[in-house]
Design a protein around this motif. Structure first.
Motif, PDB file in Angstrom:
ATOM      1  N   SER A  88      68.051  14.575  41.320  1.00  0.00           N
ATOM      2  CA  SER A  88      66.704  15.003  40.950  1.00  0.00           C
ATOM      3  C   SER A  88      65.706  13.858  40.868  1.00  0.00           C
ATOM      4  O   SER A  88      64.530  14.022  41.201  1.00  0.00           O
ATOM      5  N   ALA A  89      66.157  12.691  40.434  1.00  0.00           N
ATOM      6  CA  ALA A  89      65.239  11.567  40.203  1.00  0.00           C
ATOM      7  C   ALA A  89      64.683  10.975  41.489  1.00  0.00           C
ATOM      8  O   ALA A  89      63.687  10.254  41.460  1.00  0.00           O
ATOM      9  N   PHE A  90      65.304  11.289  42.630  1.00  0.00           N
ATOM     10  CA  PHE A  90      64.995  10.581  43.870  1.00  0.00           C
ATOM     11  C   PHE A  90      64.238  11.491  44.835  1.00  0.00           C
ATOM     12  O   PHE A  90      64.837  12.203  45.638  1.00  0.00           O
ATOM     13  N   GLY A  91      62.925  11.483  44.731  1.00  0.00           N
ATOM     14  CA  GLY A  91      62.051  12.206  45.647  1.00  0.00           C
ATOM     15  C   GLY A  91      60.995  11.249  46.154  1.00  0.00           C
ATOM     16  O   GLY A  91      60.152  10.794  45.377  1.00  0.00           O
ATOM     17  N   PHE A  92      60.994  10.940  47.441  1.00  0.00           N
ATOM     18  CA  PHE A  92      60.228   9.795  47.932  1.00  0.00           C
ATOM     19  C   PHE A  92      58.816  10.139  48.372  1.00  0.00           C
ATOM     20  O   PHE A  92      57.927   9.296  48.317  1.00  0.00           O
ATOM     21  N   ASP A  93      58.578  11.350  48.828  1.00  0.00           N
ATOM     22  CA  ASP A  93      57.229  11.737  49.240  1.00  0.00           C
ATOM     23  C   ASP A  93      56.512  12.513  48.139  1.00  0.00           C
ATOM     24  O   ASP A  93      55.296  12.488  48.046  1.00  0.00           O
ATOM     25  N   LYS A  94      57.276  13.218  47.328  1.00  0.00           N
ATOM     26  CA  LYS A  94      56.732  13.896  46.153  1.00  0.00           C
ATOM     27  C   LYS A  94      57.883  14.189  45.194  1.00  0.00           C
ATOM     28  O   LYS A  94      59.053  14.118  45.579  1.00  0.00           O
ATOM     29  N   LYS A  95      57.544  14.510  43.963  1.00  0.00           N
ATOM     30  CA  LYS A  95      58.569  14.791  42.963  1.00  0.00           C
ATOM     31  C   LYS A  95      59.371  16.030  43.356  1.00  0.00           C
ATOM     32  O   LYS A  95      58.818  17.030  43.833  1.00  0.00           O
ATOM     33  N   ASN A  96      60.687  15.968  43.140  1.00  0.00           N
ATOM     34  CA  ASN A  96      61.539  17.114  43.454  1.00  0.00           C
ATOM     35  C   ASN A  96      61.295  18.248  42.468  1.00  0.00           C
ATOM     36  O   ASN A  96      61.330  18.035  41.247  1.00  0.00           O
ATOM     37  N   PRO A  97      61.082  19.471  42.962  1.00  0.00           N
ATOM     38  CA  PRO A  97      60.910  20.596  42.050  1.00  0.00           C
ATOM     39  C   PRO A  97      62.251  21.098  41.509  1.00  0.00           C
ATOM     40  O   PRO A  97      63.290  20.952  42.156  1.00  0.00           O
ATOM     41  N   SER A  98      62.199  21.686  40.346  1.00  0.00           N
ATOM     42  CA  SER A  98      63.343  22.417  39.796  1.00  0.00           C
ATOM     43  C   SER A  98      63.263  23.856  40.274  1.00  0.00           C
ATOM     44  O   SER A  98      62.175  24.445  40.324  1.00  0.00           O
ATOM     45  N   ILE A  99      64.414  24.441  40.597  1.00  0.00           N
ATOM     46  CA  ILE A  99      64.414  25.851  40.988  1.00  0.00           C
ATOM     47  C   ILE A  99      63.936  26.742  39.844  1.00  0.00           C
ATOM     48  O   ILE A  99      63.373  27.820  40.059  1.00  0.00           O
ATOM     49  N   LEU A 100      64.092  26.263  38.600  1.00  0.00           N
ATOM     50  CA  LEU A 100      63.705  27.064  37.446  1.00  0.00           C
ATOM     51  C   LEU A 100      62.201  27.158  37.278  1.00  0.00           C
ATOM     52  O   LEU A 100      61.708  27.937  36.452  1.00  0.00           O
ATOM     53  N   GLN A 101      61.443  26.378  38.043  1.00  0.00           N
ATOM     54  CA  GLN A 101      59.990  26.492  38.018  1.00  0.00           C
ATOM     55  C   GLN A 101      59.497  27.756  38.720  1.00  0.00           C
ATOM     56  O   GLN A 101      58.363  28.182  38.490  1.00  0.00           O
ATOM     57  N   SER A 102      60.326  28.342  39.559  1.00  0.00           N
ATOM     58  CA  SER A 102      59.932  29.553  40.268  1.00  0.00           C
ATOM     59  C   SER A 102      59.927  30.742  39.316  1.00  0.00           C
ATOM     60  O   SER A 102      60.818  30.893  38.474  1.00  0.00           O
ATOM     61  N   GLU A 103      58.937  31.601  39.472  1.00  0.00           N
ATOM     62  CA  GLU A 103      58.815  32.767  38.596  1.00  0.00           C
ATOM     63  C   GLU A 103      60.048  33.664  38.725  1.00  0.00           C
ATOM     64  O   GLU A 103      60.472  33.992  39.830  1.00  0.00           O
ATOM     65  N   GLY A 104      60.633  34.022  37.599  1.00  0.00           N
ATOM     66  CA  GLY A 104      61.807  34.889  37.588  1.00  0.00           C
ATOM     67  C   GLY A 104      63.109  34.187  37.888  1.00  0.00           C
ATOM     68  O   GLY A 104      64.160  34.842  37.973  1.00  0.00           O
TER      69      GLY A 104
END
Length: 386
Positions: free
Chosen positions: A206-222
């Motif tokens: 999760s910590a390693f996102g080079f072009d943008k921050k990695n999203p969590s799947i739990l951010q998706s509605e539902g």
């Protein structure tokens, strides 16, 4: 030696078989680019807390089976701070003795014999063992370079999807270095939210996102209606030896994992929990530093390969580069060639699924000087790709 029929039918763990073995190589000093263990030290504030916590009398006795309130609260606060995701610390959090334990145990907890489980191909090698232990059917979730190593749900046979109880996803992907977008997670949750299919997202890198921050799947509605996410402290915090992680999300899957653990574990060592609490509460800046270190490594390593036209998959996250083999070699043959000709050890792609047959996985978890030397040696092989 007696061994059960079930266990005998499960392939040996690739890394269990290979880590620590003696390697015969060529005349140059060996550069080990096969192991996915970040090379830095654990932050001092975490180590200091662990040393202090070991001496606490309460940590020298059995603790609560499902963890300290302080650690669970740190997990909840971390997810709110990092991803704006609300979690119930009693019903939506499960502490894990290393994320691998949770990933392998999950099918036993949530699928029945003869259910189908979709496994990313390529993807982490040990998902398969959990599916076989549950006597379920593994099914290849095809990931291709053309689709940026994201699954196309419309390509999967409807009859297979109807029988699928669980899907494994992992982004940033081990081994390809590909990442997922918020839109992909939104579409995936919408696809399965009213079905019997659940999702587990392995968020180890999760910590390693080079072009943008990695999203969590739990951010998706539902998402919490159908998904859990498994988070590791090993990679981002340089804590691989501590063996601490956690699962968060869907309360039914969390409850199943917790029930399973009451029969297989008796509570995590309190000092580990205290050290991990400090990591989550006080080391956000360290995660940013880790990402910058590996982003710079990615930039220099990829530039060296581009300079001599060696083909590879663009690395968007994680700590691995997915390198295509020359036409005359498959991954396993190329591993041996690299060992003998350049004294470089890498991992073959085939343990990650048959879509990795003509690839090798290169870890960037080495010093800058070792990476520079490794890149230089690989440049010497550019003629093999002509």
């Amino acid at each position: 030696m007696p061994i059960s029929k079930l266990l005998s039918e499960i392939p040996d763990s690739y890394f269990g078989k290979t880590m620590g073995r003696k390697v015969e190589h060529g005349s140059l000093p060996l550069i080990n680019m096969a192991v996915g263990i970040p090379d830095g030290e654990t932050p001092k504030v975490i180590v200091d807390e662990f040393k202090h916590a070991v001496q606490k009398p309460e940590n020298q006795k059995y603790g609560a089976f499902h963890g300290k309130e302080s650690f669970k609260k740190a997990i909840v606060d971390f997810y709110k701070r990092q991803y704006d995701v609300e979690l119930d610390q009693e019903e939506e959090v499960c502490i894990l003795f290393g994320t691998k334990n949770g990933l392998v145990a999950l099918p036993i907890c949530v699928v029945d014999p003869d259910d189908y489980v979709l496994l990313p191909n390529p993807g982490y090698t040990d998902y398969l063992a959990g599916v076989l232990l549950a006597r379920a059917h593994p099914y290849s979730l095809e990931l291709t370079s053309e689709n940026h190593y994201l699954p196309n749900w419309d390509d999967i046979d409807h009859e297979i999807l109807d029988k699928t109880k669980l899907i494994y996803l992992t982004y940033p992907n081990n081994p390809t270095g590909s990442v997922a977008s918020e839109q992909f997670f939104d579409d995936t949750i919408n696809k399965f939210k009213n079905s019997k299919t659940n999702i587990v997202h392995d968020f180890a890198y999760s910590a390693f996102g080079f072009d943008k921050k990695n999203p969590s799947i739990l951010q998706s509605e539902g998402a919490k209606d159908t998904a859990i996410e498994i988070f590791s402290l090993s990679k981002g915090y340089n804590m691989s030896g501590y063996r601490v992680g956690f699962a968060v999300g869907n309360k039914d899957m969390i409850a199943a994992l917790k029930k399973y653990q009451t029969h297989t574990h008796a509570g995590m060592f309190g000092a580990l929990q205290d050290a991990s609490t400090v990591a989550l509460n006080e080391c956000d800046d360290f995660l940013v530093e880790q990402n910058e270190i590996f982003k710079n490594r990615r930039n220099h390593f990829e530039a060296a390969l581009r300079e001599v036209d060696i083909p590879f998959e663009p690395m968007k996250g994680g700590i691995f580069l997915w390198l295509q083999t020359p036409a005359q070699y498959d991954g396993e043959a190329f591993v041996e060639y690299l060992l003998q000709e350049q004294s470089i050890l890498v991992a073959p792609g085939i343990p990650f699924g048959d879509n990795g047959k003509n690839y090798v996985r290169i870890s960037l978890a080495l010093s800058d000087s070792e990476l520079a030397e490794g890149a230089k040696r690989l440049q010497n092989l550019a003629h093999l790709y002509k």
